[in-house]
Design a protein around this motif. Structure first.
Motif, PDB file in Angstrom:
ATOM      1  N   ALA A   1       2.304   6.141   4.074  1.00 11.00           N
ATOM      2  CA  ALA A   1       2.403   4.690   3.895  1.00 11.00           C
ATOM      3  C   ALA A   1       1.730   4.256   2.591  1.00 11.00           C
ATOM      4  CB  ALA A   1       1.766   3.974   5.098  1.00 11.00           C
ATOM      5  N   THR A   2       0.595   4.869   2.278  1.00 10.12           N
ATOM      6  CA  THR A   2      -0.099   4.550   1.017  1.00 10.12           C
ATOM      7  C   THR A   2       0.807   4.816  -0.173  1.00 10.12           C
ATOM      8  OG1 THR A   2      -2.229   5.138   2.010  1.00 10.12           O
ATOM      9  CG2 THR A   2      -2.118   5.064  -0.399  1.00 10.12           C
ATOM     10  N   ILE A   3       1.416   5.992  -0.212  1.00  7.08           N
ATOM     11  CA  ILE A   3       2.282   6.357  -1.333  1.00  7.08           C
ATOM     12  C   ILE A   3       3.477   5.415  -1.431  1.00  7.08           C
ATOM     13  CG2 ILE A   3       3.826   8.163  -2.201  1.00  7.08           C
ATOM     14  CD1 ILE A   3       1.871  10.211  -0.997  1.00  7.08           C
ATOM     15  N   VAL A   4       4.085   5.101  -0.284  1.00  7.55           N
ATOM     16  CA  VAL A   4       5.266   4.225  -0.274  1.00  7.55           C
ATOM     17  C   VAL A   4       4.899   2.820  -0.752  1.00  7.55           C
ATOM     18  CG1 VAL A   4       6.960   3.096   1.224  1.00  7.55           C
ATOM     19  CG2 VAL A   4       6.471   5.534   1.504  1.00  7.55           C
ATOM     20  N   ILE A   5       3.794   2.274  -0.249  1.00  6.24           N
ATOM     21  CA  ILE A   5       3.384   0.920  -0.644  1.00  6.24           C
ATOM     22  C   ILE A   5       3.134   0.842  -2.146  1.00  6.24           C
ATOM     23  CG2 ILE A   5       1.518  -0.785  -0.468  1.00  6.24           C
ATOM     24  CD1 ILE A   5       1.256   0.036   2.491  1.00  6.24           C
ATOM     25  N   ILE A   6       2.378   1.789  -2.675  1.00  7.05           N
ATOM     26  CA  ILE A   6       2.057   1.761  -4.112  1.00  7.05           C
ATOM     27  C   ILE A   6       3.327   1.872  -4.944  1.00  7.05           C
ATOM     28  CG2 ILE A   6       0.900   3.007  -5.983  1.00  7.05           C
ATOM     29  CD1 ILE A   6      -1.266   3.784  -3.974  1.00  7.05           C
ATOM     30  N   GLN A   7       4.226   2.767  -4.559  1.00  7.38           N
ATOM     31  CA  GLN A   7       5.458   2.952  -5.317  1.00  7.38           C
ATOM     32  C   GLN A   7       6.364   1.728  -5.220  1.00  7.38           C
ATOM     33  OE1 GLN A   7       4.356   5.345  -7.239  1.00  7.38           O
ATOM     34  NE2 GLN A   7       6.354   6.359  -7.223  1.00  7.38           N
ATOM     35  N   LEU A   8       6.433   1.084  -4.047  1.00  9.25           N
ATOM     36  CA  LEU A   8       7.257  -0.109  -3.915  1.00  9.25           C
ATOM     37  C   LEU A   8       6.740  -1.252  -4.780  1.00  9.25           C
ATOM     38  CD1 LEU A   8       8.043  -0.164  -0.064  1.00  9.25           C
ATOM     39  CD2 LEU A   8       9.634   0.293  -1.940  1.00  9.25           C
ATOM     40  N   PHE A   9       5.434  -1.446  -4.779  1.00  7.38           N
ATOM     41  CA  PHE A   9       4.876  -2.512  -5.619  1.00  7.38           C
ATOM     42  C   PHE A   9       5.046  -2.186  -7.100  1.00  7.38           C
ATOM     43  CE2 PHE A   9       3.052  -4.145  -1.775  1.00  7.38           C
ATOM     44  CZ  PHE A   9       2.843  -5.490  -2.031  1.00  7.38           C
ATOM     45  N   LYS A  10       4.897  -0.932  -7.451  1.00  8.62           N
ATOM     46  CA  LYS A  10       5.092  -0.538  -8.847  1.00  8.62           C
ATOM     47  C   LYS A  10       6.533  -0.777  -9.283  1.00  8.62           C
ATOM     48  CE  LYS A  10       4.507   3.418 -11.952  1.00  8.62           C
ATOM     49  NZ  LYS A  10       4.101   4.853 -12.040  1.00  8.62           N
ATOM     50  N   ARG A  11       7.466  -0.564  -8.355  1.00  7.41           N
ATOM     51  CA  ARG A  11       8.895  -0.686  -8.692  1.00  7.41           C
ATOM     52  C   ARG A  11       9.362  -2.132  -8.678  1.00  7.41           C
ATOM     53  NH1 ARG A  11      13.141  -1.484 -10.185  1.00  7.41           N
ATOM     54  NH2 ARG A  11      15.119  -0.387  -9.877  1.00  7.41           N
ATOM     55  N   PHE A  12       8.936  -2.907  -7.682  1.00  9.40           N
ATOM     56  CA  PHE A  12       9.510  -4.241  -7.505  1.00  9.40           C
ATOM     57  C   PHE A  12       8.543  -5.390  -7.829  1.00  9.40           C
ATOM     58  CE2 PHE A  12      11.889  -1.484  -4.531  1.00  9.40           C
ATOM     59  CZ  PHE A  12      13.165  -1.661  -5.057  1.00  9.40           C
ATOM     60  N   ILE A  13       7.239  -5.191  -7.644  1.00 13.87           N
ATOM     61  CA  ILE A  13       6.270  -6.263  -7.935  1.00 13.87           C
ATOM     62  C   ILE A  13       5.129  -5.667  -8.766  1.00 13.87           C
ATOM     63  CG2 ILE A  13       5.071  -8.254  -6.948  1.00 13.87           C
ATOM     64  CD1 ILE A  13       6.331  -7.619  -4.279  1.00 13.87           C
ATOM     65  N   PRO A  14       5.392  -5.232  -9.985  1.00 11.17           N
ATOM     66  CA  PRO A  14       4.369  -4.518 -10.763  1.00 11.17           C
ATOM     67  C   PRO A  14       3.146  -5.349 -11.113  1.00 11.17           C
ATOM     68  CG  PRO A  14       6.291  -5.058 -12.116  1.00 11.17           C
ATOM     69  CD  PRO A  14       6.666  -5.366 -10.717  1.00 11.17           C
ATOM     70  N   VAL A  15       3.250  -6.681 -11.048  1.00 14.27           N
ATOM     71  CA  VAL A  15       2.084  -7.505 -11.387  1.00 14.27           C
ATOM     72  C   VAL A  15       1.026  -7.465 -10.295  1.00 14.27           C
ATOM     73  CG1 VAL A  15       3.396  -9.058 -12.875  1.00 14.27           C
ATOM     74  CG2 VAL A  15       3.222  -9.563 -10.435  1.00 14.27           C
ATOM     75  N   VAL A  16       1.393  -7.003  -9.082  1.00 13.83           N
ATOM     76  CA  VAL A  16       0.440  -6.912  -7.969  1.00 13.83           C
ATOM     77  C   VAL A  16      -0.004  -5.459  -7.825  1.00 13.83           C
ATOM     78  CG1 VAL A  16       0.093  -7.232  -5.490  1.00 13.83           C
ATOM     79  CG2 VAL A  16       1.535  -8.833  -6.778  1.00 13.83           C
TER      80      VAL A  16
END
Length: 570
Positions: free
Chosen positions: A187-202
């Protein structure tokens, strides 16, 4: 006397809000990141937070870079862990008080070595690690870092022995995976990658820490077989020398501290220089070394491990439009508040969350684009990068650093030993043309203008002489002039000076004239001191290639020879 730190001089009020916002954003990224680095360094989690309090403050006051972020770093943490493990001292095990004491001592010794480096103006050391070697080194560190987190991600014990044995251990232990632990890590890896891909400012890492720690607390994950961090002793960083050690222990950590120092200079210099050039700022690497030495000393005196200039955190600061070290001071203040009042919130954080953060840090260090560029453009340097990477993760990080330095120096010697060499001619427009310096090549009938693209010294002098002799002896026409283009020769040592004098005698024995073209004043002064210039003759010096060609043609015309206007090759 100007008491304002150099990175804050000329500060503009309009920068204040952006620096503070950048510092707040940076702290959100840095807090989980530096806590993760402690799993590499083998120190308590709170020590990661300590690396971006006083070390950051000291660098801001003493360094020159406006943007360089100093704190815990994966590469130096890996070097530290490998070095302390290699001590083989009973009781000095990851996480123990003695381990932390030796880690702090290493930071102090590293700070001392950096002071010596500054006094001797050794900032240029950072230039002696080639780009290909650094790509390989950081790639190797990345592989070592990410592979070291796999057991914590899966919830299985770590294996013993070398790198390959450790990988084989977790591969053969897959039946023992803890589903809950693996779920938190994934879950940690998925969350970080999703934010990096779609909401990089967060910052995805801070979202993962807050969200998954909350879930862990609500579900009492620790009671269901999920390893959690547990109580984290916060508070103000301890100030003072590491306890329980003596002066005799300095020699034990000296090799590790030296490895860290070389890496710090190389990585911090490259990071500082790249961002300074991007914004048109001046670069003072030796001044940055002062700041880095102070930061390492501050780390050793505040109960934490060696620090380094961080390319990733500096990139984040730049993306957030931070202007000065005030952004880093803001980060340090936020982290200090967190350490004083909020470390209790970390008790229920699954260790797999930190492992997931560090796993992705390791992935980011693997420079696949850089390796691909080397493969396409410079196969021999790709091999060097690959050898360095394999040495780092399969043998050891310290050994990888030693190999990196040796390979960089060997590459430097190779380039000086086998530089480009050419025979220079002229086209119809009088412009110089360059042909490979192969036997049978000449500039004009009877003329050889030879260019050697390196300084002459004892190691390459004989090769230089052999190359020129082979061209002279194989020339299609009897050689009457031998011209050495000195455009790339700034200096010449005594051994090469003797070789050059022998070449002058060789050409005269063949009834040819030896001349120098485009020598600078320093080279002429050196040759004059050796007595070589007396053998050549002051009248055999020409300031430009055009002057040399004109003089040769004039002499040839007087001799009744019809020289061709361009280079010839048999």
């Amino acid at each position: 006397m100007n008491l304002v730190p150099e990175p804050l001089r000329g500060y503009q009020r309009s920068w204040l809000a952006r620096d503070i916002i950048a510092g707040l954003t940076l702290s959100a990224v840095a807090i989980p990141e530096v806590m993760g680095y402690t799993s590499i360094a083998g120190t308590p989690i709170v020590t990661g937070l300590y690396t971006i309090i006083f070390p950051t403050l000291i660098f801001a006051l003493l360094g020159s870079s406006r943007l360089l972020v100093v704190g815990a770093d994966s590469a130096t943490a890996a070097v530290l862990a490998a070095g302390l493990t290699g001590l083989g001292i009973a009781g000095v095990t990851p996480g123990s008080p003695d381990w932390l004491a030796f880690a702090a001592l290493t930071a102090l010794v590293c700070g001392g070595l950096l002071i010596v480096a500054r006094l001797l103006r050794l900032g240029f050391i950072g230039d002696f690690l080639s780009a290909s070697v650094l790509i390989g080194f950081l790639t190797g560190v990345g592989i070592q870092v990410l592979s070291g987190q796999i057991p914590d991600l899966l919830g299985i014990p770590k294996g013993k022995g070398g790198w390959f044995e450790q990988q084989w251990h977790w591969i053969t232990s897959l039946s023992s995976i803890s589903p809950g632990t693996f779920a938190f890590g994934l879950a940690t890896i998925v969350i970080i990658q999703l934010f990096k891909r779609f909401i990089p400012v967060v910052p995805g890492a801070i979202v993962a820490v807050v969200l998954l720690t909350s879930i862990s607390a609500l579900a009492d994950a620790g009671a269901h077989g999920v390893a959690v961090v547990g109580a984290v002793q916060g508070g103000f960083p301890p100030i003072g020398l590491p306890s329980g050690l003596s002066w005799s222990d300095v020699s034990k950590v000296l090799p590790t501290a030296l490895s860290c120092s070389v890496l710090i200079i190389a990585q911090s210099a490259a990071t500082s220089r790249s961002f300074a050039f991007k914004h048109g700022d001046a670069v003072d690497i030796n001044r940055d070394i002062v700041g880095l030495s102070g930061a390492s000393l501050a780390a050793g005196l505040s109960g934490t491990f060696v620090v380094n200039g961080s390319p990733t955190k500096t990139q984040i600061l730049d993306e957030q439009k931070g202007h000065t070290q005030l952004a880093n001071l803001t980060m340090a203040a936020v982290v200090l508040l967190f350490t004083l009042f909020f470390t209790g919130l970390l008790a229920d954080m699954p260790k797999a969350v930190l492992a997931g953060i560090v796993f992705l840090i390791g992935v980011s260090l693997i420079d696949l684009p850089g390796l691909q560029r080397l493969w396409r453009r410079r196969r021999n340097e790709f091999v060097v990068a690959l050898i360095t990477a394999v040495t780092v993760f399969a043998v050891g990080v310290e050994q990888g650093i030693i190999l990196a330095v040796v390979l960089s120096l060997l590459d430097l010697v190779r380039r000086q030993y086998t530089p480009g060499d050419f025979v220079i001619g002229q086209n119809q427009a009088g412009e110089p043309t360059y042909l490979p310096a192969l036997p049978g090549t000449q500039s004009l009938p009877g003329l050889v203008v030879f260019r050697y693209d390196a300084e002459l010294f004892y190691a390459n002098a004989n090769r230089f002489a052999d190359q020129l002799e082979s061209i002279i002896s194989a020339a299609p026409d009897p050689v009457r002039w031998v011209a050495l283009d000195c455009g790339a020769i700034d200096d010449i040592d005594y051994s090469a000076g003797v070789t050059l004098a022998n070449l002058v005698n060789y050409t005269r024995a063949r009834h040819a004239r030896f001349v120098l073209v485009r020598p600078d004043t320093r080279l002429l002064a050196t040759l004059r001191a050796y007595g070589t210039l007396d053998a050549i003759g002051e009248d055999n010096i020409f300031p430009t290639l055009a002057d040399a060609f004109h003089a040769y043609r004039a002499g040839s015309s007087l001799a009744g020879d019809d020289s061709a206007p361009g280079p010839e090759q048999s």
